[in-house]
Design an enzyme around this catalytic site. Structure first.
Site, short mmCIF file in Angstrom:
data_model
loop_
_atom_site.label_atom_id
_atom_site.label_comp_id
_atom_site.label_asym_id
_atom_site.label_seq_id
_atom_site.Cartn_x
_atom_site.Cartn_y
_atom_site.Cartn_z
N GLU A 60 0.97 -1.29 -0.26
CA GLU A 60 0.24 0.01 0.10
C GLU A 60 0.72 1.42 -0.51
O GLU A 60 0.65 2.44 -0.94
CB GLU A 60 -0.54 0.47 1.49
CG GLU A 60 -2.02 -0.82 1.44
CD GLU A 60 -2.02 -2.27 1.37
OE1 GLU A 60 -0.35 -2.49 1.60
OE2 GLU A 60 -2.30 -3.25 1.42
N HIS A 129 -10.30 -5.38 9.83
CA HIS A 129 -11.35 -4.61 9.04
C HIS A 129 -12.57 -3.67 9.30
O HIS A 129 -13.71 -3.23 7.84
CB HIS A 129 -11.57 -5.75 8.08
CG HIS A 129 -10.75 -6.52 7.09
ND1 HIS A 129 -10.19 -7.18 7.12
CD2 HIS A 129 -10.29 -6.65 5.97
CE1 HIS A 129 -9.32 -7.78 6.36
NE2 HIS A 129 -9.67 -6.88 5.76
#
Lengths: 325, 323
Positions: A60, A129
């Site tokens: 990322e 998450h």
């Protein structure tokens, strides 16, 4: 005017911008061949090819940085982060580079960079998450932060973000990709600044954004049956916040309720309350109230998860408390 | 290479040395604030590599030790000095400082304070070049310390995978801030660290500018023609501390003195003397002329320039409408 889902609106904005400008490209994990976790880029790989719809490795921070570098040379990258928690890994490139380069170059280099992140809690995805990071993004000078509550704005905000010469973080929501709504057929752009009145009212102002706009609208519907007219304001742009728009609603209703999916400390609610204090304190008939998540890592268990996150019932209860009912 | 070019290169290295020494003096006089990282000892690296690049066309990025890279790309040393003095006429209008010099006209895309931060930026420049279809390349100068960041591994992987035209120049000065390379890196030969990513790489002496130029030419040709990355490791040494606040306690006097014998300016000067291109008197005259230029043109410009207006504090946070 067609009805489409949130993910379809995002896809349409991608498609139009990729077709218009050869320097627009999209990148992220599984966005190409697989079409994106939420289908928001489906079909684009076949149409625009691997150089412009790029499947990235799970890196990322560096693919964010590659997007930033390309933006510095005039490209307009749309970087997707698969799940908002993963954006923590990209914070170095986002915060230290994307957000700062225009300023620290004395305005000589622009960074027309877009990051899309699905924020929020979905269904039992657990603490890693389910992050809601708006408070973090909106605390970074140099960024623009917007968050669509409807398919219309999912389209219009992404269109505006791609055209913007500033770095923009666009916070979507994992539970809203299948939300349906009307989206005009002709091209349009939702402004990156300013609130929108979603429902006018006179008795109290409910400030919300992203998924909490829907809790607020449901609550307003129920309150109306009891004769309480709530004004629902979609903050939509979290940075810069529209302080004039917030104050204008408070001047009308004299009562403020802020609804956020995030934990309260250092959050959107705290910031909106501070602005109301600064700009409209003497307009208030009651102390403002916040509805927010519990200050816990989001638990897996369904009952616990539900208890951690606010809902329309909480908004109704808070509204009544605010009105002394 | 023509004798006049060799003489120019010597002047550029000596200028870099004197420029940085003058910065140190201004820092001690508190004319320059913040952190200040200087380049003495490493001049042959940036000057040698960029001599073989297309200056002003190829896109260059580096870390916080960035003054000389900017100047070699074509930035006006007056503007670089004015930036250090925090002036409106500075490269970044006084908003960046020593670690954030920019010269977009000459494609110097900035100095960055986060170690390893520029790796993906450089790959991003290469991605943009590829999309636009040009034959420029991206050049990323960083130190050995940066190779212990995740961005090093992530970017090497993607640069190789996507065949991005980027030259990574590792100026290995043997210390990451104040920690010796063998105490921080399990593989001290940095060029070996890109092998798993299938990136062509080499390691050469970074103190001899002739060696640097010869290898840089090969590396740049590789990147430009094959349109894929290359990793060039230059063995070098900084003769001063990491920054102005460095105690130097982590390395011995003997070691520093030993490396001072391999001063890149000394090596090249001797070679030019032996070739009859320059003599002691001409070198002396060159030095005096440089000192004069730094004092009377560069520092004077910085001193005389206005500071940014406080009213403009919030300018450049966002791109102004219609700008």
């Amino acid at each position: 005017m067609a009805e489409m889902m949130y993910w379809q609106a995002i896809l349409r904005a991608h498609d139009e911008e990729l077709a218009r400008d050869p320097l627009v490209f999209a990148m992220g994990e599984d966005i190409g061949v697989a079409g994106g976790t939420y289908k928001a880029t489906s079909g684009l790989y076949a149409k625009y090819g691997p150089e412009r719809v790029i499947d990235t490795p799970i890196s990322e921070n560096s693919y964010t940085g590659i997007g930033v570098g390309a933006a510095m040379l005039g490209c307009r990258p749309i970087v997707e982060i698969m799940s908002v928690n993963f954006a923590w890994l990209a914070m170095d490139q986002l915060m230290n580079n994307a957000a700062k380069i225009h300023y620290m170059s004395g305005g000589k280099i622009r960074c027309p960079f877009v990051m899309r992140v699905p924020g929020g809690t979905a269904h039992q995805l657990g603490a890693q998450h389910s992050a809601r990071m708006e408070k973090v993004f909106m605390g970074i000078s140099g960024l623009r932060v917007v968050t669509p509550a409807t398919p219309r704005d999912a389209y219009g905000l992404l269109k505006s973000a791609v055209r913007s010469d500033d770095p923009v973080v666009l916070i979507e929501h994992e539970s809203m990709y299948n939300l349906k709504g009307e989206v005009p057929d002709e091209e349009f752009f939702t402004p990156l600044e300013g609130v929108e009145v979603m429902r006018p009212g006179r008795d109290l102002s409910i400030f919300a954004y992203n998924i909490s706009v829907h809790w607020a609208l449901q609550a307003a519907e129920r309150l109306a049956k009891e004769g309480i007219e709530a004004e629902v304001i979609d903050l939509r742009a979290l940075k810069p916040l529209d302080r004039a728009g917030i104050a204008a609603s408070v001047r009308k209703t004299h009562r403020a309720l802020i609804v956020e999916e995030d934990e309260a400390p250092v959050g959107v609610g705290a910031e909106v309350m501070a602005l109301i204090n600064e700009d409209a304190f003497f307009e208030l008939d009651a102390a403002p109230v916040r509805v927010h998540a519990k200050d816990v890592p989001i638990p897996y268990n369904r009952r616990l998860e539900k208890a951690a996150i606010p809902n329309a019932d909480d908004v109704v209860a808070a509204a009544k408390k605010l009105l002394g009912k | 290479m023509e004798a006049s070019d060799r003489k120019r290169l010597l002047r550029e290295m000596l200028f870099a040395r004197r420029f940085e020494e003058r910065c140190a003096q201004a820092y001690q006089e508190r004319e320059i604030g913040g952190f200040l990282h200087l380049y003495p000892g490493q001049e042959a690296c940036a000057i040698g590599v960029l001599e073989k690049a297309r200056k002003g066309q190829d896109y260059v990025v580096t870390g916080y030790r960035d003054h000389i890279h900017a100047i070699q790309c074509g930035a006006d040393p007056k503007e670089v000095m004015a930036e250090l003095y925090g002036k409106e006429t500075g490269s970044s209008r006084g908003r960046g400082g020593s670690m954030h010099i920019y010269d977009v006209d000459h494609h110097f895309m900035g100095g960055y304070a986060l170690v390893g931060g520029p790796f993906p930026l450089a790959a991003g420049f290469a991605k943009a070049i590829k999309l636009r279809g040009g034959d420029e390349i991206a050049i990323c100068f960083l130190g050995d310390g940066a190779n212990n960041q995740g961005t090093f591994h992530e970017t090497m992987n993607m640069a190789s995978l996507w065949k991005l035209p980027v030259l990574f120049v590792c100026e290995n000065n043997l210390y990451g801030i104040g920690t010796a390379i063998e105490r921080a890196s399990s593989e001290i030969n940095q060029y070996l660290r890109v092998a798993p990513y299938k990136i062509a790489a080499s390691q050469v002496d970074g103190q001899d500018i002739d060696v640097v130029m010869a290898e840089a030419e090969k590396a740049i040709t590789h990147v430009r023609e094959k349109k894929e990355p290359y990793f060039l490791e230059l063995m070098t040494y900084r003769l001063r501390g990491h920054s102005m606040s460095d105690s130097g306690a982590y390395r011995s006097k003997e070691e520093v003195e030993q490396w001072a014998q391999r001063d890149p300016i000394g090596i090249f000067k001797k070679r030019l003397e032996e070739a009859g291109i320059i003599d002691a008197a001409a070198f002396q005259a060159m030095d005096e002329e440089i000192l004069e230029q730094i004092e009377n043109e560069i520092v004077r410009f910085a001193l005389a320039s206005p500071e940014p207006r406080v009213e403009d504090l919030e300018r450049y946070v966002y791109v102004a409408e219609g700008a």
